[in-house]
Design a protein around this motif. Structure first.
Motif, short mmCIF file in Angstrom:
data_model
loop_
_atom_site.label_atom_id
_atom_site.label_comp_id
_atom_site.label_asym_id
_atom_site.label_seq_id
_atom_site.Cartn_x
_atom_site.Cartn_y
_atom_site.Cartn_z
N MET A 287 46.24 37.98 37.59
CA MET A 287 45.52 38.83 38.54
C MET A 287 44.16 39.26 37.97
SD MET A 287 45.97 40.01 41.58
CE MET A 287 47.76 40.01 41.76
N GLN A 288 44.18 39.69 36.75
CA GLN A 288 42.94 40.10 36.10
C GLN A 288 41.98 38.92 35.97
OE1 GLN A 288 42.60 43.48 35.11
NE2 GLN A 288 40.44 42.90 35.03
N PHE A 289 42.53 37.75 35.81
CA PHE A 289 41.72 36.53 35.70
C PHE A 289 40.92 36.30 36.98
CE2 PHE A 289 41.69 31.87 36.53
CZ PHE A 289 40.78 31.50 35.56
N ILE B 243 47.29 46.89 42.67
CA ILE B 243 48.46 46.67 41.80
C ILE B 243 48.10 46.96 40.34
CG2 ILE B 243 50.03 44.93 40.88
CD1 ILE B 243 49.98 43.63 43.67
N ILE B 244 46.93 46.49 39.92
CA ILE B 244 46.51 46.72 38.54
C ILE B 244 46.32 48.20 38.27
CG2 ILE B 244 44.57 46.39 36.95
CD1 ILE B 244 44.27 43.57 38.07
N ASP B 245 45.75 48.92 39.24
CA ASP B 245 45.57 50.37 39.08
C ASP B 245 46.91 51.08 38.97
OD1 ASP B 245 42.85 50.07 39.12
OD2 ASP B 245 42.61 50.61 41.24
N ILE C 101 48.14 27.51 47.53
CA ILE C 101 47.00 27.79 48.38
C ILE C 101 45.72 27.70 47.56
CG2 ILE C 101 48.20 29.28 50.04
CD1 ILE C 101 47.20 31.69 48.50
N GLN C 102 44.58 27.47 48.27
CA GLN C 102 43.28 27.47 47.60
C GLN C 102 42.74 28.89 47.58
OE1 GLN C 102 40.33 24.93 49.35
NE2 GLN C 102 38.85 25.26 47.69
N LEU C 103 42.31 29.33 46.43
CA LEU C 103 41.81 30.69 46.26
C LEU C 103 40.29 30.74 46.22
CD1 LEU C 103 44.32 31.89 43.50
CD2 LEU C 103 44.45 32.32 45.96
N LEU D 14 44.19 38.43 47.95
CA LEU D 14 44.86 38.56 46.66
C LEU D 14 44.08 39.48 45.74
CD1 LEU D 14 47.26 37.70 44.95
CD2 LEU D 14 45.94 35.70 44.21
N CYS D 15 42.76 39.37 45.73
CA CYS D 15 41.94 40.22 44.86
C CYS D 15 42.00 41.67 45.31
CB CYS D 15 40.50 39.73 44.85
SG CYS D 15 40.25 38.20 43.93
#
Length: 331
Positions: A1-3, A66-68, A40-42, A59-60
């Protein structure tokens, strides 16, 4: 996710590679692996500049939240690990808890009001600890347990009887004499309460007693002993007042029972929450520089009545406690 978030913040995969310390090809391969895994293509890599697809943007956007949340959770866990918040569950034996632990719990709660404490008293605190307590206050030897022991205070086991009992039955001169005397036993922690082991220098003697009275309450058996009903084996913390007041007298001073130190038991050694470690420190401070039970009876002097077969009325008994010298009884 961070990536993915780093890619979105960068103008190109090359800039992403610089930020992550990777090669551009490594970034491309990692992105492709992620897209294959999701099916899927991101990122649309056909345009002049990087453009995220709708799925990639979704997703971003969700990923930031989610990261927070994860970061907040980690901060909360860190605060609970190093701060004074949360729940502390304590199991402890009836008598010792009432006399010494309850006051520490009250002081701890006043100092750290954000810690909620549940204290359970039991005659078998080790058995009750299956309720996933944070710590168990235990007195005596710990047999076959996965719990970790933390030393709290020194404590000896002692053989005692009342002056009236000694007047009637006489003073035992050897541990073997106990087998012929009325004894009283405390039933706790599923221990073999009828087997008493005494040591003197290199000699060890095991005595199988036949108790005339048994109870799971230490206060009850102490009172029975004070009333002259039999010999008891009890912790010094429990009989200190009775010894100092002359209601009970120590027997066989040249022989020593196994020590029964006060310890705190936890399910793990490392990684204990700060609230658990702080409570154990407060318990240890309670008994410094000397345990209060030793302060009360270390220097006490008690008169001993004569035994039935004795030729004298008062005896000197010297009891060594490994606390800096002898304690003399009687005068």
């Amino acid at each position: 996710m961070q990536f993915l978030l780093v890619i979105r913040e960068s103008a190109s995969l090359l800039a992403t590679a610089h930020k992550l310390g990777l090669t551009a090809s490594a970034v491309t391969q990692r992105l492709q692996q992620l897209e294959r895994k999701l099916g899927i293509q991101l990122v649309d890599r056909s345009a002049r500049q990087l453009q995220f697809t709708d799925e990639g943007e979704l997703l971003c956007q969700r990923g930031v939240g989610i990261i927070d949340e994860i970061a907040g959770l980690m901060e909360t866990l860190h605060a609970r690990r190093h701060g004074m918040v949360g729940r502390l569950a304590i199991n402890a034996p009836f008598g010792f808890d009432r006399r010494y632990v309850a006051s520490v719990v009250a002081a701890f709660r006043q100092r750290y009001p954000d810690v909620n404490i549940r204290m359970t008293l039991s005659d078998q605190p080790l058995v009750a600890s299956s309720d996933r307590s944070d710590l168990v206050i235990h007195i005596g030897e710990l047999r076959s347990s996965n719990l970790i022991s933390h030393y709290i205070a020194p404590n000896r086991r002692m053989l005692c009887a009342s002056p009236a009992f000694i007047e009637r039955y006489g003073l035992p001169a050897h541990p073997q004499d106990l087998a012929t005397l009325p004894t009283i036993a405390l039933h706790e922690n599923n221990e073999d309460v009828t087997l008493w082991q005494l040591r003197s220098r290199r000699t060890t003697v095991n005595i199988r007693t036949q108790p005339i009275l048994i109870s799971n309450d230490g206060e009850v058996i102490r009172q029975w002993a004070v009333e002259g009903l039999g010999v008891i084996m009890r912790s010094e913390w429990d009989v200190a007042d009775a010894l100092a007041e002359g209601k009970l007298l120590p027997l066989l001073p040249d022989w020593r029972l196994l020590d029964a130190n006060v310890v705190a038991l936890t399910h793990q050694g490392a990684g204990l929450p700060e609230r658990t470690r702080a409570f154990m420190r407060m318990m240890q401070e309670q008994f410094q520089p000397q345990a209060p039970w030793r302060q009360r009876w270390q220097a006490a002097r008690v008169s001993l009545p004569s035994s039935r077969a004795g030729e004298i009325f008062f005896l000197y008994i010297v009891v060594y406690l490994d606390i800096g010298g002898p304690c003399r009884w009687g005068e």
